[in-house]
Design a protein around this motif. Sequence first.
Motif, PDB file in Angstrom:
ATOM      1  N   ASN A   1      16.550  17.374  -5.185  1.00 58.68           N
ATOM      2  CA  ASN A   1      15.803  16.568  -6.138  1.00 58.68           C
ATOM      3  C   ASN A   1      16.569  15.260  -6.276  1.00 58.68           C
ATOM      4  OD1 ASN A   1      13.818  15.885  -7.940  1.00 58.68           O
ATOM      5  ND2 ASN A   1      14.608  17.126  -9.629  1.00 58.68           N
ATOM      6  N   SER A   2      16.064  14.374  -7.096  1.00 57.46           N
ATOM      7  CA  SER A   2      16.751  13.110  -7.296  1.00 57.46           C
ATOM      8  C   SER A   2      16.867  12.847  -8.794  1.00 57.46           C
ATOM      9  CB  SER A   2      15.980  11.983  -6.621  1.00 57.46           C
ATOM     10  OG  SER A   2      16.340  10.742  -7.191  1.00 57.46           O
ATOM     11  N   ARG A   3      18.088  12.572  -9.242  1.00 57.22           N
ATOM     12  CA  ARG A   3      18.283  12.213 -10.638  1.00 57.22           C
ATOM     13  C   ARG A   3      17.504  10.940 -10.986  1.00 57.22           C
ATOM     14  NH1 ARG A   3      22.520  13.689 -14.350  1.00 57.22           N
ATOM     15  NH2 ARG A   3      22.801  15.912 -14.018  1.00 57.22           N
ATOM     16  N   GLU A   4      17.436  10.024 -10.012  1.00 55.62           N
ATOM     17  CA  GLU A   4      16.715   8.773 -10.277  1.00 55.62           C
ATOM     18  C   GLU A   4      15.226   9.024 -10.427  1.00 55.62           C
ATOM     19  OE1 GLU A   4      18.325   6.396  -7.055  1.00 55.62           O
ATOM     20  OE2 GLU A   4      19.136   5.009  -8.544  1.00 55.62           O
ATOM     21  N   LEU A   5      14.709   9.903  -9.557  1.00 59.16           N
ATOM     22  CA  LEU A   5      13.292  10.279  -9.656  1.00 59.16           C
ATOM     23  C   LEU A   5      13.048  10.957 -10.998  1.00 59.16           C
ATOM     24  CD1 LEU A   5      10.454  11.185  -8.715  1.00 59.16           C
ATOM     25  CD2 LEU A   5      11.540  12.927  -7.310  1.00 59.16           C
ATOM     26  N   LEU A   6      13.926  11.864 -11.348  1.00 58.46           N
ATOM     27  CA  LEU A   6      13.800  12.620 -12.595  1.00 58.46           C
ATOM     28  C   LEU A   6      13.899  11.671 -13.792  1.00 58.46           C
ATOM     29  CD1 LEU A   6      13.352  15.619 -12.748  1.00 58.46           C
ATOM     30  CD2 LEU A   6      15.808  15.977 -12.975  1.00 58.46           C
ATOM     31  N   GLU A   7      14.748  10.675 -13.654  1.00 57.71           N
ATOM     32  CA  GLU A   7      14.938   9.705 -14.725  1.00 57.71           C
ATOM     33  C   GLU A   7      13.666   8.887 -14.925  1.00 57.71           C
ATOM     34  OE1 GLU A   7      19.010   8.096 -14.446  1.00 57.71           O
ATOM     35  OE2 GLU A   7      18.121   6.234 -15.208  1.00 57.71           O
ATOM     36  N   SER A   8      13.110   8.413 -13.818  1.00 56.95           N
ATOM     37  CA  SER A   8      11.847   7.660 -13.907  1.00 56.95           C
ATOM     38  C   SER A   8      10.768   8.521 -14.535  1.00 56.95           C
ATOM     39  CB  SER A   8      11.395   7.212 -12.508  1.00 56.95           C
ATOM     40  OG  SER A   8      12.256   6.231 -12.006  1.00 56.95           O
ATOM     41  N   LEU A   9      10.717   9.755 -14.075  1.00 51.89           N
ATOM     42  CA  LEU A   9       9.683  10.668 -14.566  1.00 51.89           C
ATOM     43  C   LEU A   9       9.882  10.963 -16.050  1.00 51.89           C
ATOM     44  CD1 LEU A   9       7.234  12.345 -13.664  1.00 51.89           C
ATOM     45  CD2 LEU A   9       8.797  14.229 -13.181  1.00 51.89           C
TER      46      LEU A   9
ATOM     47  N   SER B   1      10.872   2.620 -11.812  1.00 52.12           N
ATOM     48  CA  SER B   1      11.509   2.568 -10.495  1.00 52.12           C
ATOM     49  C   SER B   1      11.116   3.747  -9.613  1.00 52.12           C
ATOM     50  CB  SER B   1      13.038   2.547 -10.646  1.00 52.12           C
ATOM     51  OG  SER B   1      13.634   2.866  -9.413  1.00 52.12           O
ATOM     52  N   THR B   2      10.753   3.434  -8.369  1.00 54.15           N
ATOM     53  CA  THR B   2      10.403   4.504  -7.425  1.00 54.15           C
ATOM     54  C   THR B   2      11.541   4.738  -6.427  1.00 54.15           C
ATOM     55  OG1 THR B   2       9.329   2.872  -6.024  1.00 54.15           O
ATOM     56  CG2 THR B   2       7.921   4.086  -7.547  1.00 54.15           C
ATOM     57  N   LYS B   3      12.727   4.212  -6.714  1.00 53.58           N
ATOM     58  CA  LYS B   3      13.847   4.313  -5.766  1.00 53.58           C
ATOM     59  C   LYS B   3      14.179   5.780  -5.431  1.00 53.58           C
ATOM     60  CE  LYS B   3      18.582   2.879  -4.921  1.00 53.58           C
ATOM     61  NZ  LYS B   3      19.776   3.339  -5.589  1.00 53.58           N
ATOM     62  N   GLY B   4      14.226   6.599  -6.453  1.00 49.86           N
ATOM     63  CA  GLY B   4      14.541   8.014  -6.248  1.00 49.86           C
ATOM     64  C   GLY B   4      13.535   8.687  -5.337  1.00 49.86           C
ATOM     65  N   LEU B   5      12.285   8.382  -5.603  1.00 47.30           N
ATOM     66  CA  LEU B   5      11.192   8.947  -4.819  1.00 47.30           C
ATOM     67  C   LEU B   5      11.304   8.524  -3.354  1.00 47.30           C
ATOM     68  CD1 LEU B   5       8.677  10.573  -5.749  1.00 47.30           C
ATOM     69  CD2 LEU B   5       7.417   8.426  -5.778  1.00 47.30           C
ATOM     70  N   GLU B   6      11.608   7.256  -3.144  1.00 47.75           N
ATOM     71  CA  GLU B   6      11.714   6.749  -1.771  1.00 47.75           C
ATOM     72  C   GLU B   6      12.894   7.377  -1.037  1.00 47.75           C
ATOM     73  OE1 GLU B   6      11.738   2.576  -2.609  1.00 47.75           O
ATOM     74  OE2 GLU B   6       9.665   2.765  -3.356  1.00 47.75           O
ATOM     75  N   GLU B   7      13.971   7.571  -1.743  1.00 43.32           N
ATOM     76  CA  GLU B   7      15.133   8.203  -1.106  1.00 43.32           C
ATOM     77  C   GLU B   7      14.821   9.626  -0.672  1.00 43.32           C
ATOM     78  OE1 GLU B   7      19.010   5.941  -3.012  1.00 43.32           O
ATOM     79  OE2 GLU B   7      18.523   7.984  -3.627  1.00 43.32           O
ATOM     80  N   ILE B   8      14.142  10.345  -1.544  1.00 45.37           N
ATOM     81  CA  ILE B   8      13.740  11.725  -1.201  1.00 45.37           C
ATOM     82  C   ILE B   8      12.876  11.711   0.060  1.00 45.37           C
ATOM     83  CG2 ILE B   8      12.200  13.594  -1.927  1.00 45.37           C
ATOM     84  CD1 ILE B   8      14.569  14.015  -3.476  1.00 45.37           C
ATOM     85  N   LYS B   9      11.932  10.770   0.106  1.00 45.75           N
ATOM     86  CA  LYS B   9      11.038  10.706   1.272  1.00 45.75           C
ATOM     87  C   LYS B   9      11.807  10.346   2.541  1.00 45.75           C
ATOM     88  CE  LYS B   9       6.698   9.631  -1.080  1.00 45.75           C
ATOM     89  NZ  LYS B   9       5.771   8.535  -1.419  1.00 45.75           N
ATOM     90  N   GLU B  10      12.718   9.389   2.416  1.00 44.10           N
ATOM     91  CA  GLU B  10      13.517   8.980   3.574  1.00 44.10           C
ATOM     92  C   GLU B  10      14.347  10.164   4.087  1.00 44.10           C
ATOM     93  OE1 GLU B  10      16.379   5.917   2.791  1.00 44.10           O
ATOM     94  OE2 GLU B  10      16.873   5.656   4.921  1.00 44.10           O
ATOM     95  N   LEU B  11      14.959  10.868   3.148  1.00 42.49           N
ATOM     96  CA  LEU B  11      15.780  12.025   3.518  1.00 42.49           C
ATOM     97  C   LEU B  11      14.925  13.100   4.187  1.00 42.49           C
ATOM     98  CD1 LEU B  11      18.455  13.573   3.542  1.00 42.49           C
ATOM     99  CD2 LEU B  11      18.011  14.252   1.175  1.00 42.49           C
ATOM    100  N   MET B  12      13.754  13.360   3.625  1.00 42.26           N
ATOM    101  CA  MET B  12      12.886  14.390   4.205  1.00 42.26           C
ATOM    102  C   MET B  12      12.480  13.996   5.633  1.00 42.26           C
ATOM    103  SD  MET B  12      12.913  16.861   2.049  1.00 42.26           S
ATOM    104  CE  MET B  12      11.668  18.031   2.601  1.00 42.26           C
TER     105      MET B  12
END
Lengths: 418, 418
Positions: B160-168, B232-243
Amino acid sequence: MEFKTVRGMRDFLPEKARKKKFIEETCKRIFELYGFEPLETPIVEELSLLTKKGSAGAEIEQELYTFEDKAGRALGLRFDLTVPLARVVASNKQLAMPFKRYQIGRVYRYDRPQAKRYREFTQADVDIIGVSSVLAELELIALSYDVIKALGIEAYLTINSRELLESLALASSVKEEQLAECFRAMDKAEKLGWAAVEKELEEKGINTELLDIVKKNDLNAAEEKIKERKLSTKGLEEIKELMGYLKAQQLSRFVKVDLALARGLDYYTGIVMEIKIASGPSIGGGGRYDKLIGLYSGRELAATGISFGVDRILDTIEDKLPGETKTKVFVTAVSKELTMQALELTQNIRKLGINAEFDLMQRNISKNLEYANKKGIPYAIILGPRELQAKQFKLKNMESGKECLIGLDELEKLREIL
Amino acid sequence: MEFKTVRGMRDFLPEKARKKKFIEETCKRIFELYGFEPLETPIVEELSLLTKKGSAGAEIEQELYTFEDKAGRALGLRFDLTVPLARVVASNKQLAMPFKRYQIGRVYRYDRPQAKRYREFTQADVDIIGVSSVLAELELIALSYDVIKALGIEAYLTINSRELLESLALASSVKEEQLAECFRAMDKAEKLGWAAVEKELEEKGINTELLDIVKKNDLNAAEEKIKERKLSTKGLEEIKELMGYLKAQQLSRFVKVDLALARGLDYYTGIVMEIKIASGPSIGGGGRYDKLIGLYSGRELAATGISFGVDRILDTIEDKLPGETKTKVFVTAVSKELTMQALELTQNIRKLGINAEFDLMQRNISKNLEYANKKGIPYAIILGPRELQAKQFKLKNMESGKECLIGLDELEKLREIL
């Protein structure tokens, strides 16, 4: 605010950590060669265990790290690996005898920190429980010889007997109840000199006549004096028996009897030993402690062991130990577009069991080669578009600078080269 | 008085210690395969380091073992290997980047001891300092896959991503200053259930709307909500890049995104990870902590790592791990007169690098065979006067009972048999 390590403790950065691990792994290998089994015990023990009367002695008690946990339990950090072993043996009556265990672990003593003395240090211990004959000491000495040989150290081992020393002390008018204190004082001779020991004995009202024979290391004079007073010669006979075995095993050149050797801990009862670097300090020691296990269980069991001081060995022979990285190759792509291909190549190299580092920072080639060089990685692999098209990659010897091309389908070749 | 281990801590008797060592050595081997270098830090650290604001968080502070040394220094036992690493990196500015280190060591938390939860436990950590791209996470995941494969564990990894979770969370009306508390509460979902988490959030006045999307693990709904609020969608983008990378590396079957994964420690800033046994508990975890090193030096450095719980792995797959003794042969003489010859034979076997135990107790053959059998030593060597005269010895396979004669001058044969 700058954060540091706690006074008397230290970090081991990679090069030093590799050297420390080399010592530990060498000890482990030799310990297992002699049939010793691993045992692990906690670093935190009940304070009452660590301070049990008759165990280590008053001086150690002053050096303990002690604290209470949130439930008010009185706890302490272990100061050696022998007392925890005695606890384990005392409370696990099912263990088959002899019980031969090794443990390599950290111990804690709140000592005055000096050059090469630490408050956190690592000991590598082997102990034999259940054997009362000097065959146990013989095995520990043969093992010690193999350990120092494997580490490439020039060292020798001194032995003495607490029983012999006891008879000699009693024959020299030291009182029974002064013995432990007398030996603790003698143990400081190497550090503080004999004059200081003599002074300490005098201050404590302990007869110093004993020191004459001890300082001269005159075994015949000792024997004469003990026999004259009709005191026990058991210690003397054990030393002789052990020396006979050592001779038969061609180990007598490695071992010297030293009447001055006392070893500070109270729990020793028979033969004591110390390993010394030819030109310097003690790097290990131990001895027989036949009464210690009984202290914790009422069930007496013969016991003897030896402990190697990993930090002391490291500080003494650091320059001679292998400290180079275990990484064999650094893999990098000439451009970011080839990241996935370089990564796949790296994973395929790792599948061969070859330790490989991949360029995670996506830097340019010269930066990467500089990094690989600084880390002492012996080979670099460079993947470029031209090589990739030819299904090849470039392998560079970092020392000679020589390069060669290897096919992506001939990875097995790396096994021989690296 | 019976002495025990301190509550929440345990001994590892030989069989269990061997299994624990197998896990540790497997981790070490794979860590080195990926080019990680060893680092060792003290177990005792300054209390101010361990409780530094912004580091681990309030819950950990309650679980610390703290004490004062004799000079009145406020100290504590480390609760993880990440904070000490951050200290080392902060205060050693000469380290080449990336700095990839591993450490396998004990840590301490004064937790309520439950089944399979200990107050002293061993972690095996790898961390990558200086890499901000998700290539670092990719490497940690590939390495985790290799570790669990080498251990023979069926497990998967959630990210998961703390940044994604933070945005959410911000999109779900959680206030900025409530984020850390909100994630600490969410981290307990697996242990206490979602109802308990919801209750805790309500009690703390934290909006619980977030939980709807999290519990459903609906990444699309999360994306929609974040974009709707223009966060911010940074967390989301990182997750996608990693996947994407994971897919290219054929690792996507091993990895699942789990929006409920928060990880309790405050220092995480980006992608977080957890390794779970197919049918059970977490056996490791980690994530990105780009701000932690800056806390100790003012010099921010990208950082991410993963930690394997050695005790948790041991408790979960203990039955499947190799626990047999590494001693290959037990050597005994039929009578005491042959002790020296049997000893010499043993030493010659050891010179071949074969782990051998010698009969130190000079017991009779049946007692010795019983002992070798109990210890699981696969072969016994019996030296008798007749065999000795013929310059031979008897080798007995302890399992089949079969015996054969081997010449004293053909010892090399043992290398193949044992």
